[in-house]
Design a protein around this motif. Structure first.
Motif, PDB file in Angstrom:
ATOM      1  N   ILE A  36       0.841  -1.207   0.000  1.00  0.00           N
ATOM      2  CA  ILE A  36       0.000   0.000   0.000  1.00  0.00           C
ATOM      3  C   ILE A  36       0.873   1.253   0.000  1.00  0.00           C
ATOM      4  CG2 ILE A  36      -1.584   1.348   1.429  1.00  0.00           C
ATOM      5  CD1 ILE A  36      -2.913  -1.330   2.227  1.00  0.00           C
ATOM      6  N   ASN A  37       1.886   1.273   0.857  1.00  0.00           N
ATOM      7  CA  ASN A  37       2.769   2.449   0.938  1.00  0.00           C
ATOM      8  C   ASN A  37       3.543   2.678  -0.360  1.00  0.00           C
ATOM      9  OD1 ASN A  37       2.153   3.511   3.442  1.00  0.00           O
ATOM     10  ND2 ASN A  37       3.673   2.284   4.526  1.00  0.00           N
ATOM     11  N   LYS A  38       3.935   1.591  -0.991  1.00  0.00           N
ATOM     12  CA  LYS A  38       4.715   1.714  -2.227  1.00  0.00           C
ATOM     13  C   LYS A  38       3.871   2.344  -3.336  1.00  0.00           C
ATOM     14  CE  LYS A  38       8.395  -0.892  -4.435  1.00  0.00           C
ATOM     15  NZ  LYS A  38       9.043  -2.228  -4.529  1.00  0.00           N
ATOM     16  N   ILE A  39       2.601   1.970  -3.408  1.00  0.00           N
ATOM     17  CA  ILE A  39       1.703   2.572  -4.400  1.00  0.00           C
ATOM     18  C   ILE A  39       1.487   4.045  -4.085  1.00  0.00           C
ATOM     19  CG2 ILE A  39      -0.669   2.560  -5.290  1.00  0.00           C
ATOM     20  CD1 ILE A  39      -0.655  -0.491  -4.922  1.00  0.00           C
ATOM     21  N   SER A  40       1.262   4.357  -2.799  1.00  0.00           N
ATOM     22  CA  SER A  40       1.037   5.750  -2.390  1.00  0.00           C
ATOM     23  C   SER A  40       2.265   6.615  -2.651  1.00  0.00           C
ATOM     24  CB  SER A  40       0.667   5.806  -0.902  1.00  0.00           C
ATOM     25  OG  SER A  40      -0.526   5.105  -0.649  1.00  0.00           O
ATOM     26  N   GLN A  41       3.451   6.075  -2.400  1.00  0.00           N
ATOM     27  CA  GLN A  41       4.695   6.819  -2.616  1.00  0.00           C
ATOM     28  C   GLN A  41       4.909   7.145  -4.094  1.00  0.00           C
ATOM     29  OE1 GLN A  41       7.371   4.054  -0.819  1.00  0.00           O
ATOM     30  NE2 GLN A  41       7.055   4.825   1.272  1.00  0.00           N
ATOM     31  N   ASN A  42       4.281   6.347  -4.960  1.00  0.00           N
ATOM     32  CA  ASN A  42       4.387   6.574  -6.407  1.00  0.00           C
ATOM     33  C   ASN A  42       3.189   7.356  -6.941  1.00  0.00           C
ATOM     34  OD1 ASN A  42       6.780   4.978  -7.876  1.00  0.00           O
ATOM     35  ND2 ASN A  42       6.172   3.858  -6.021  1.00  0.00           N
ATOM     36  N   LYS A  43       2.625   8.196  -6.050  1.00  0.00           N
ATOM     37  CA  LYS A  43       1.553   9.127  -6.415  1.00  0.00           C
ATOM     38  C   LYS A  43       0.285   8.415  -6.866  1.00  0.00           C
ATOM     39  CE  LYS A  43       4.886  12.711  -7.651  1.00  0.00           C
ATOM     40  NZ  LYS A  43       5.349  13.657  -8.684  1.00  0.00           N
ATOM     41  N   GLY A  44      -0.018   7.309  -6.192  1.00  0.00           N
ATOM     42  CA  GLY A  44      -1.232   6.576  -6.505  1.00  0.00           C
ATOM     43  C   GLY A  44      -2.204   6.568  -5.343  1.00  0.00           C
ATOM     44  N   GLY A  45      -3.449   6.356  -5.657  1.00  0.00           N
ATOM     45  CA  GLY A  45      -4.447   6.089  -4.631  1.00  0.00           C
ATOM     46  C   GLY A  45      -4.644   4.586  -4.554  1.00  0.00           C
ATOM     47  N   THR A  69      -6.620   0.556  -7.421  1.00  0.00           N
ATOM     48  CA  THR A  69      -5.725   1.715  -7.472  1.00  0.00           C
ATOM     49  C   THR A  69      -6.045   2.563  -8.695  1.00  0.00           C
ATOM     50  OG1 THR A  69      -3.407   2.411  -7.653  1.00  0.00           O
ATOM     51  CG2 THR A  69      -3.994   0.350  -8.719  1.00  0.00           C
ATOM     52  N   ASP A  70      -5.687   3.848  -8.627  1.00  0.00           N
ATOM     53  CA  ASP A  70      -5.884   4.710  -9.791  1.00  0.00           C
ATOM     54  C   ASP A  70      -4.650   4.737 -10.697  1.00  0.00           C
ATOM     55  OD1 ASP A  70      -4.215   6.187  -8.194  1.00  0.00           O
ATOM     56  OD2 ASP A  70      -5.609   7.856  -7.877  1.00  0.00           O
ATOM     57  N   LEU A  71      -3.634   3.960 -10.361  1.00  0.00           N
ATOM     58  CA  LEU A  71      -2.470   3.833 -11.244  1.00  0.00           C
ATOM     59  C   LEU A  71      -2.777   2.830 -12.354  1.00  0.00           C
ATOM     60  CD1 LEU A  71       0.545   3.720  -8.758  1.00  0.00           C
ATOM     61  CD2 LEU A  71      -0.400   5.698  -9.974  1.00  0.00           C
ATOM     62  N   ARG A  72      -2.275   3.100 -13.537  1.00  0.00           N
ATOM     63  CA  ARG A  72      -2.526   2.215 -14.669  1.00  0.00           C
ATOM     64  C   ARG A  72      -1.648   0.965 -14.570  1.00  0.00           C
ATOM     65  NH1 ARG A  72      -4.479   5.246 -20.014  1.00  0.00           N
ATOM     66  NH2 ARG A  72      -5.799   6.822 -19.006  1.00  0.00           N
ATOM     67  N   PRO A  73      -2.047  -0.095 -15.255  1.00  0.00           N
ATOM     68  CA  PRO A  73      -1.310  -1.370 -15.156  1.00  0.00           C
ATOM     69  C   PRO A  73       0.169  -1.242 -15.486  1.00  0.00           C
ATOM     70  CG  PRO A  73      -3.418  -1.704 -16.254  1.00  0.00           C
ATOM     71  CD  PRO A  73      -3.268  -0.233 -16.082  1.00  0.00           C
ATOM     72  N   GLU A  74       0.496  -0.468 -16.538  1.00  0.00           N
ATOM     73  CA  GLU A  74       1.906  -0.347 -16.920  1.00  0.00           C
ATOM     74  C   GLU A  74       2.728   0.329 -15.830  1.00  0.00           C
ATOM     75  OE1 GLU A  74      -0.451   2.839 -19.255  1.00  0.00           O
ATOM     76  OE2 GLU A  74      -0.686   0.730 -18.659  1.00  0.00           O
ATOM     77  N   LYS A  75       2.112   1.286 -15.129  1.00  0.00           N
ATOM     78  CA  LYS A  75       2.803   1.952 -14.025  1.00  0.00           C
ATOM     79  C   LYS A  75       3.004   0.972 -12.870  1.00  0.00           C
ATOM     80  CE  LYS A  75       4.400   5.417 -11.552  1.00  0.00           C
ATOM     81  NZ  LYS A  75       5.728   6.029 -11.847  1.00  0.00           N
ATOM     82  N   LEU A  76       1.971   0.188 -12.576  1.00  0.00           N
ATOM     83  CA  LEU A  76       2.084  -0.814 -11.509  1.00  0.00           C
ATOM     84  C   LEU A  76       3.204  -1.803 -11.806  1.00  0.00           C
ATOM     85  CD1 LEU A  76      -1.672  -1.604 -10.749  1.00  0.00           C
ATOM     86  CD2 LEU A  76      -0.061  -0.454  -9.218  1.00  0.00           C
ATOM     87  N   LEU A  77       3.295  -2.240 -13.053  1.00  0.00           N
ATOM     88  CA  LEU A  77       4.337  -3.214 -13.426  1.00  0.00           C
ATOM     89  C   LEU A  77       5.735  -2.624 -13.317  1.00  0.00           C
ATOM     90  CD1 LEU A  77       2.624  -4.975 -16.466  1.00  0.00           C
ATOM     91  CD2 LEU A  77       3.109  -5.967 -14.233  1.00  0.00           C
ATOM     92  N   ILE A  79       6.524  -0.453 -11.001  1.00  0.00           N
ATOM     93  CA  ILE A  79       6.772  -0.390  -9.547  1.00  0.00           C
ATOM     94  C   ILE A  79       7.012  -1.791  -8.984  1.00  0.00           C
ATOM     95  CG2 ILE A  79       5.785   0.266  -7.316  1.00  0.00           C
ATOM     96  CD1 ILE A  79       4.004   2.263  -8.854  1.00  0.00           C
ATOM     97  N   PHE A  80       6.275  -2.753  -9.515  1.00  0.00           N
ATOM     98  CA  PHE A  80       6.385  -4.150  -9.045  1.00  0.00           C
ATOM     99  C   PHE A  80       6.756  -5.042 -10.238  1.00  0.00           C
ATOM    100  CE2 PHE A  80       3.077  -2.000  -6.521  1.00  0.00           C
ATOM    101  CZ  PHE A  80       3.581  -2.156  -5.232  1.00  0.00           C
ATOM    102  N   PRO A  81       8.031  -5.035 -10.636  1.00  0.00           N
ATOM    103  CA  PRO A  81       8.445  -5.756 -11.856  1.00  0.00           C
ATOM    104  C   PRO A  81       8.255  -7.273 -11.782  1.00  0.00           C
ATOM    105  CG  PRO A  81      10.347  -4.939 -10.622  1.00  0.00           C
ATOM    106  CD  PRO A  81       9.150  -4.309 -10.002  1.00  0.00           C
TER     107      PRO A  81
END
Length: 446
Positions: A36-45, A69-77, A79-81
């Motif tokens: 959760i924190n990692k997504i938030s730190q990358n400007k996501g909800g 989350t409001d981050l798109r799939p490519e952004k998530l990937l 962050i979490f390769p």
């Protein structure tokens, strides 16, 4: 207590966490907190959504936790390769964190459903409100912002939980026609939630009955995945009775002219049947070949199919009240003996199967008692092998040797023999030299 980074805010008004939700959030695994924190730190909800929120609100421990989350799939990937691309076209990935897997989906709206199962297209958006609107039932359309300790419930899921009602989000006709699997999910939730007296909302119930034919277009594997959850639930017999009355099982099992009064009476008896026995009970009118065909149609696993066919056949037998026979019966049926005898008892009690003028429920109760008090066998495995038997009898390898070996194994089980010397003594009394081996007893109850 874990410190959380504030992510993007929701576009829907939130409420302070309930007491049960607070207990749930306070005990979240550190692996989820880190995600959760990692997504938030990358400007996501990021929000916990779906069944986890439902279960937490009722004080239950969720078995799975999903995120939105409001981050798109490519952004998530990025962050979490090492994430798994679970359903990328629908915005879903599975994030690995320690020993945990968290299914995470980008906020979206769904396009038109053309196959009564999945939307033709999806669009990413930044609206949690719109994302929650696309979900199946109100009790599953809530979200939690862990960092802000708020929950979001724009579709009044908490109220429906309090009133124990399964209600669609929005128009039930539209929701069921979008995804026909929601019909089975509705019944499954009636049995899955660990509190009593849940019911389908009236308009949803009517829509389900009027649109039950849509189940016929679903993949058989998907039908069985939902049905097995219903059969395994604590309220399985109650839910199955409702599905019979609503004629849902007519579609699933291809029933045309099935008389259900005896079946409904049997289901009301509240016997402790597992999903295999309950499946057999519901399809009691089918003979062996028809049961085999049904298992193939529903694409059951080989293991389940074999167990269903075996249970169906054995439940139609009347065991002999004889010590030797009961040893053999227990050995051949194995751990399912209690389930099978309970099923036989139900068949007899409700006159569901012709036991050839035999009708005495107390008899099956007595057989159950006899087996319960039967001591374990001294030796489960066969004491002799083919080499020993060839050396002792001079019979060459072949069918005759195999049948004599099988006969001796049956005798070993029936008499609870424990040594080869006992087998030798028995062998000396058998008329095996000059008799037709096709007439010799087999390792069978039939």
């Amino acid at each position: 207590m874990t410190e959380y980074v504030l992510g993007n805010e929701s576009d829907v008004a939130g409420f302070p966490l309930t007491e049960n939700m607070s207990k749930f959030v306070d005990k979240l695994p550190i692996e989820l907190s880190n995600t959760i924190n990692k997504i938030s730190q990358n400007k996501g909800g990021v929000w916990i959504v779906g069944g986890a929120v439902r279960d937490a609100s009722m004080g239950f421990i969720p078995s799975d936790i999903d995120l939105a989350t409001d981050l798109r799939p490519e952004k998530l990937l990025s962050i979490f390769p090492d994430a798994i691309e679970t359903g990328l076209s629908f915005g879903t990935i599975t994030i690995k964190s320690g020993n945990y897997l968290f299914q995470t989906t980008t906020l979206r709206t769904d396009g038109v459903y053309l196959d009564n199962r999945r939307p033709e297209s999806v669009e990413w958006n930044l609206s949690l409100n719109e994302d929650l609107k696309r979900r199946d039932f109100t009790i599953n359309s809530m979200a939690i912002d862990v960092a802000r300790r708020l929950y979001y419930d724009p579709n009044n899921g908490i109220k429906d939980i309090e009133n124990k009602i399964i209600r669609c989000v929005g128009n039930p006709e539209k929701r069921i026609n979008e995804d026909a699997l929601r019909i089975l999910r509705a019944y499954r939730f009636l049995g899955q939630i660990n509190t009593n007296n849940w019911k389908l909302e009236d308009s949803l119930s009517k829509v389900i009955i009027n649109n039950s034919y849509l189940i016929g277009d679903l993949a058989k594997e998907r039908i069985w995945q939902e049905l097995i959850k219903i059969l395994n639930s604590k309220k399985s017999q109650e839910i199955i009775s409702l599905m019979i009355r609503d004629k849902i099982l007519n579609v699933i099992f291809g029933w045309k002219y099935v008389e259900t009064s005896k079946l409904l009476s049997a289901l009301d008896s509240k016997q402790d049947l597992d999903y295999i026995s309950l499946f057999v009970l519901v399809n009691y009118q089918l003979e062996k070949n028809s049961i085999i065909d049904l298992c193939k149609t529903l694409k059951l696993s080989k293991k389940d199919s074999k167990s269903i066919i075996f249970t169906s056949q054995m439940a139609r037998l009347i065991p002999q009240n004889d010590l030797r026979y009961l040893r053999l019966y227990r050995h051949l049926i194995g751990t399912r003996w209690r389930q099978i005898l309970s099923l036989s008892k139900i068949f007899d009690q409700h006159d569901m199967i012709d036991f050839h003028n035999f009708s005495k429920q107390s008899y099956f109760t007595k057989i159950i008692h006899e087996i319960e008090n039967l001591p374990p066998l001294e030796c489960q495995e066969q004491l002799i092998d083919g080499k020993w038997l060839m050396a002792t009898t001079n019979i060459e390898q072949g069918q005759k040797l195999g049948r004599l070996k099988e006969w001796l194994y049956r005798i070993q089980i029936e008499n609870d023999l424990k040594s080869i010397s006992e087998i030798e003594e028995i062998l000396a009394t058998l008329q095996w030299q000059n008799s037709d081996f096709n007439s010799w007893p087999r390792m069978s109850l039939e």
